[in-house]
Design a protein around this motif. Structure first.
Motif, mmCIF file in Angstrom:
data_model
loop_
_atom_site.group_PDB
_atom_site.id
_atom_site.type_symbol
_atom_site.label_atom_id
_atom_site.label_comp_id
_atom_site.label_asym_id
_atom_site.label_seq_id
_atom_site.Cartn_x
_atom_site.Cartn_y
_atom_site.Cartn_z
ATOM 1 N N THR A 1 -21.409 -18.269 63.550
ATOM 2 C CA THR A 1 -22.244 -17.276 62.998
ATOM 3 C C THR A 1 -21.208 -16.476 62.078
ATOM 4 O O THR A 1 -20.293 -15.898 63.046
ATOM 5 C CB THR A 1 -23.181 -16.653 63.845
ATOM 6 N N VAL B 1 -23.265 -16.879 51.820
ATOM 7 C CA VAL B 1 -24.598 -17.520 52.328
ATOM 8 C C VAL B 1 -24.939 -18.755 52.173
ATOM 9 O O VAL B 1 -25.644 -19.581 52.943
ATOM 10 C CB VAL B 1 -25.685 -16.223 51.921
ATOM 11 N N SER C 1 -24.512 -21.721 54.378
ATOM 12 C CA SER C 1 -25.325 -21.827 55.874
ATOM 13 C C SER C 1 -26.000 -23.165 55.813
ATOM 14 O O SER C 1 -26.748 -23.514 54.830
ATOM 15 C CB SER C 1 -26.215 -20.508 55.912
ATOM 16 N N TYR D 1 -27.543 -26.323 59.426
ATOM 17 C CA TYR D 1 -27.421 -26.747 60.696
ATOM 18 C C TYR D 1 -26.624 -28.047 61.093
ATOM 19 O O TYR D 1 -26.747 -28.506 62.157
ATOM 20 C CB TYR D 1 -28.859 -26.811 61.337
ATOM 21 N N SER E 1 -24.198 -25.774 63.563
ATOM 22 C CA SER E 1 -24.739 -25.098 62.515
ATOM 23 C C SER E 1 -23.645 -24.014 62.045
ATOM 24 O O SER E 1 -22.926 -23.574 62.954
ATOM 25 C CB SER E 1 -26.009 -24.379 63.143
ATOM 26 N N THR F 1 -24.118 -20.105 60.336
ATOM 27 C CA THR F 1 -25.010 -19.213 59.928
ATOM 28 C C THR F 1 -24.249 -18.144 59.214
ATOM 29 O O THR F 1 -23.244 -17.393 59.814
ATOM 30 C CB THR F 1 -25.888 -18.414 61.054
ATOM 31 N N VAL F 2 -24.294 -17.746 57.949
ATOM 32 C CA VAL F 2 -23.701 -16.949 57.182
ATOM 33 C C VAL F 2 -24.671 -15.688 56.954
ATOM 34 O O VAL F 2 -25.492 -15.853 55.973
ATOM 35 C CB VAL F 2 -23.069 -17.772 55.959
ATOM 36 N N ASN F 3 -24.576 -14.548 57.498
ATOM 37 C CA ASN F 3 -25.386 -13.451 57.269
ATOM 38 C C ASN F 3 -25.082 -12.724 56.005
ATOM 39 O O ASN F 3 -23.620 -12.594 55.758
ATOM 40 C CB ASN F 3 -25.345 -12.565 58.596
#
Length: 986
Positions: free
Chosen positions: A39, A90, A93, A95, A115, A117-119
């Protein structure tokens, strides 16, 4: 998972065993460490990694699901054990990121999915950059977003630094940084915002909070400078008329659009205070007088100029100006601020200036001007008089033999003064150019004398010298040269000079001239013009008018060759010339003849063959070309016969005088006019054979001379009678000699005056007479019959009186007595109590009177001791009892006791409070004064603050005016430090 774990364990065991045991079969790929879930915030780097074993070199292929990844853009390591996203985005992102590991067997293994996850970063809304005026507030940022936190830096000028949209009012132009953080993901983002702050000058009404107008002044309020104005009464001009009792305020908008507002100002009109400078006063220089009137409560007093006042803020100060001064009194109401003025004139009778000049240094034999230009009405006396070209001139030339201190005493008929100057005399170096020398052209000689230590040498001209700076150079000039030696003493820079003449003798030129042909008896110039310094000698000498001239006349009896020898004392040269001589014809005019008027006579002799004849003048001759013409002249005549030999063109002459006896002429000359006592010549030159007789004989130097001198006592007519000649006849004539009387010349009786005084000389003018006085020094006119005389020293005047033709003279002596010095000594400055000795040593026989008596131990001695309690101007009167001449002088003693000072200045050039006056500081010369602004930055400093040479006038150290406002001071003196504030208001 259990089966994968089992395979990993088996693979590890096989690896450990294989270190010592060889197997015939290869090992399959085994993934030991799976990629982990990640993440990350958008824009940050992130990596997946895997650890695997297998046979040989392993290869890797990262995939997103079943799609192979390649290195491109932000993705790197797609075929390595580590896959990196830099920066992570983003859209990255997912999985199902996995890696396929393959070895050489070949066998492969696919990792489990991981996975990413790019916030996303929070949005930063700083709002637009803007420009505001100083003191204004602007809303920055934007509405808050739930779940975000906010941080502004710097936080200066913000209503809050941790909200999304604070109010900003920075003092200066500021770049703010807003950092927004998502409290869920922890991701942050930032943005910049520039707020430009325009400075806004403070708006003010020049009258202040209360407009205290004074009676007679216009009721006008003026705002500070700006582009537009908005007054509380609706006016929009910079200045507005107002009414008493009303209240006003104004908003000033500047060119940049910024506006500042003043506080309220109420209008009040106040009466003027009474200003009475008192009646006009007259004093002698050095005296003092009280001006003004008694002090009134609740007013301040200010006198201008302050010069000569013991206190310029007193109601009744003592005034002792050096010159006639008009003082202006300004009275200010301390409650209402209104001012009123009045003036008073204090007339001052000056003492003469005594300026002996500055210290002088000269070389012996030189002179220097001392003193200063003369002032009308002032007399001057120098002591000692040795070395002065005048002891009574204001600026004599001084040339003393030794170092001398001269004392100058000046007087103007009332006062005297004195000063001294020293003239130092340095010795001259010895300059000896040596004896004059004579050389032949091309030779050289040593000039000068041996050098003396400490001297430098300079020769001019330098032509022909081997050195122009040696004491004894070699000189070989090509022409006679006078060399000048200048010797300078390096210690005193004194110079002396001497000369030496080096005479250069050139080879003489011998030029006997060209071949000449002359007739016998004639002469011809031979040789050439003489050359200076060359002597000449001719041989043979026969027929020469000079045997030593360069160009003699040669008239030899026969043809001759002459030899010329030229000598210059060292060298000689020769040349020759031949003079051919042709014979002359015979010329015989015959004997002289005497005839009576109207008769004739034969002149000349019989003609000779081969000759021609010519007579002159032709007047009275029957022929001018006969050898024997008849002559009958009307006047006595000398005839010249010229005989020419046609063979050689030689001529010869002879003369004959034919005398014609005329009647004698009585020539008395023109009438004459003389002044009584003078003489004049009458008559004309004498004629041979004539006798002369004058009547009457009175006043004649001779009664029988043809031209006697006549000096009769009165006008007279002389008669001349002449007698003689062949005919023995008589002639007469007369001449008038007019005798004029002399005018009366009366210079009047001798006079005695004091130096600087004036007296009338001469006597009343007579009609028709002109007057001329000498010398002109000290006279108001040289052409008046009775001029005013004010000589600087005793003088004998001569008057010449002329009546148009005759003149007469007379003399008068004006004796000038010197004035006493009245030496008060120099002015002094006392800090508080103290005493001082005034004046100078007494002169025997002189009377001394000091005034005022305040603080003096005696008013009738030359050198009293003064103990004044306040600044005072003393006057000294000195009288010479022998001559009656007197002099006055003044000296001021300044006593400083005030240690209070104002804390405000108005340096606007109006002469009032233009600089900060700090009394008593000049009593502590090692003081320092430091001025800072409200932020503590130094703007001005001064050492030895004396209110004259060092003083603060509201400027910085570069001389630039400081802005109006409050400043702070630190004053240090005598181990004391004072601090406070001072206000500038122009």
């Amino acid at each position: 998972m259990k089966s994968r774990l089992l395979r990993i364990i088996v693979s590890v065991i096989i690896l450990l065993v294989s270190r010592n045991i060889s197997f015939a079969h290869t090992l399959p790929v085994v993934i030991i460490t799976e990629p982990a879930n990640q993440t990350v915030c958008a824009g940050s780097p992130v990596s997946f990694s895997v650890t695997a074993t297998g046979t040989g070199v392993l290869t890797y292929q990262w995939r997103k699901g079943t799609v192979n990844l390649i290195d491109t853009g932000s993705i790197s390591g797609a075929n390595t054990a580590i896959l990196t996203f830099n920066p992570a985005r983003v859209p990255d992102s997912a999985y199902d990121y996995n890696v396929v590991v393959t070895d050489l067997s070949p066998s492969s293994e696919t990792s489990t999915n991981a996975s990413l996850t790019v916030n996303p970063l929070p949005v930063v809304l700083t709002g637009p950059s803007d420009t505001i005026c100083y003191g204004d507030t602007i809303l920055i940022g934007n509405a808050p977003v739930a779940g975000n936190t906010y941080q502004w830096t710097p936080n200066s000028g913000l209503s809050a630094y941790n909200i999304s949209n604070p109010k900003a009012s920075p003092d200066d132009t500021t770049t703010y940084t807003l950092t927004v953080t998502n409290s869920v993901t922890g991701c942050s983002n930032s943005g910049l915002l520039l707020i430009i702050v325009k400075p806004v000058p403070s708006a003010y009404i020049t009258a202040g909070d209360t407009a205290n107008f004074c009676v007679g002044t216009p009721l006008i309020l003026t705002a500070s400078n700006g582009a537009s104005f908005s007054w509380s009464n609706g006016s929009t001009t910079k200045s507005i008329p107002v009414v008493v009792g009303a209240v006003y305020s104004v908003g000033v908008t500047y060119l940049d659009g910024c506006t500042d507002y003043t506080g309220p100002t109420i209008v009040v009109v106040n009466p003027l205070p009474t200003a009475n400078a008192g009646p006009a006063k007259g004093i002698c220089r050095g005296d003092s007088t009280s001006i003004g009137t008694a002090r009134t409560a609740q007013v301040t007093y200010n006198w201008l100029p302050a010069t000569g006042l013991n206190y310029d803020t007193a109601a009744q100060p003592n005034a002792s100006p050096a010159i006639t001064t008009v003082y202006t009194l300004t009275v200010t109401d301390t409650i209402k601020g209104c001012k009123n003025t009045d003036t008073v004139t204090v007339s001052v009778y000056p003492k003469p200036a005594a300026n002996a000049g500055t210290y002088k240094v000269i070389c012996k034999g030189d002179s220097v001007s001392i003193g200063a230009p003369a002032i009308g009405g002032v007399t001057y006396a120098w002591l000692p008089v040795t070395g002065l070209n005048s002891s009574t001139s204001s600026q004599p030339n001084a040339s003393p033999e030794v170092t001398t201190t001269y004392t100058l005493t000046t007087a103007n008929g009332t006062c005297t003064n004195s000063d001294t100057v020293t003239v130092k005399v340095n010795p001259l170096p010895i300059a000896n150019a040596g004896p004059d020398k004579t050389i032949c052209m091309g030779d050289s000689t040593i000039i000068g004398t041996p050098a003396i230590a400490g001297n430098t040498y300079s020769w001019s001209p330098i032509a022909g010298l081997n050195s122009s700076v040696d004491a004894q150079p070699h000189a070989s000039p090509v022409v006679p040269t006078k060399y000048i030696l200048t010797v300078t003493n390096t210690a005193f820079s004194c110079t002396n000079a001497d000369t030496v003449m080096v005479n250069v003798v050139p080879q003489p030129v011998a030029n006997a001239g060209t071949y000449k042909v002359i007739c016998k008896g004639d002469s011809a110039v031979i040789g050439a013009p003489a050359v200076n310094g060359v002597s000449y000698s001719w041989l043979p000498t026969g027929g020469l008018n000079s045997a030593t001239a360069s160009q003699p006349n040669a008239s030899p009896a026969g043809t001759t060759t002459y030899t010329l020898t030229a000598t210059n004392g060292i060298c000689s040269n020769t040349d020759t010339v031949t003079v051919k001589v042709n014979p002359l014809p015979i010329a015989n005019a015959g004997p002289d003849k005497n005839i009576c008027m109207g008769d004739s006579t034969s002149i000349g002799t019989p003609a000779l063959p081969g000759n021609t004849y010519s007579w002159s003048p032709a007047a009275g001759l029957n022929s001018s070309t006969d050898a024997q013409p008849n002559a009958s002249p009307s006047v006595p005549t000398t005839y010249i016969v010229t005989v020419t030999n046609t063979a050689f063109s030689c001529t010869n002459t002879d003369t004959v005088f034919v005398n014609v006896a005329p009647a004698p002429i009585a020539n008395t000359g023109p009438n004459k006019s003389i002044c009584i006592g003078d003489s004049t010549s009458i008559g004309a030159p004498a004629v041979a054979g004539i006798t002369y007789a004058w009547l009457p004989a009175a006043g004649l130097s001779s009664a029988t001379s043809s031209q006697p001198n006549a000096s009769p006592a009165g006008s007279i007519t002389y008669t001349l009678t002449v007698t003689g000649g062949i005919c023995n006849t008589i002639g007469t004539g007369t001449v008038l000699v007019t005798v004029n009387n002399l005018p009366i010349a009366n210079a009047g009786p001798d006079r005695v005056i004091c130096k600087g005084d004036t007296t009338t000389i001469g006597t009343p003018a007579l009609a028709g007479f002109t007057y001329s006085w000498s010398p002109a020094n000290g006279l108001n006119s040289v052409n008046d019959a009775q001029p005013n005389a004010s000589p600087a020293l005793s003088t004998s005047y001569i008057v010449m009186v002329t009546n148009g033709g005759c003149s007469n003279t007379d003399t008068v002596m004006v004796t000038v007595n010197p004035l006493p010095a009245a030496n008060t000594g120099t002015g002094q400055f006392l800090c508080g109590a103290g005493d001082i000795v005034l004046g100078a040593p007494a002169v025997i026989g002189d009377i001394y009177v000091w005034s005022p008596a305040t603080g003096l131990n005696s008013t009738t001695i030359a050198q009293p001791t003064a103990t004044p309690g306040a600044t005072i101007l003393y006057s000294l009167y000195e009288k010479d009892t022998t001559t009656g001449c007197f002099m006055t002088n003044q000296v001021q003693i300044i006593v400083e006791t005030n240690n209070e000072f104002y804390t405000g200045i108005s340096p606007n050039g109006d002469g009032v409070n233009d600089w900060w006056n700090i009394p008593m500081l000049n009593c502590y010369p090692s003081n320092t004064v430091l001025i800072t602004n409200r932020w503590g930055s130094e703007v001005w400093n001064g050492t030895n603050y004396d209110n004259v040479n060092v003083r603060w006038a509201g400027q910085d150290m570069n001389g630039t005016d400081l802005a109006d406002g409050t400043y702070y001071y630190i004053i240090r003196y005598n181990n004391t430090e004072k601090r406070g504030w001072v206000f500038i208001k122009r």
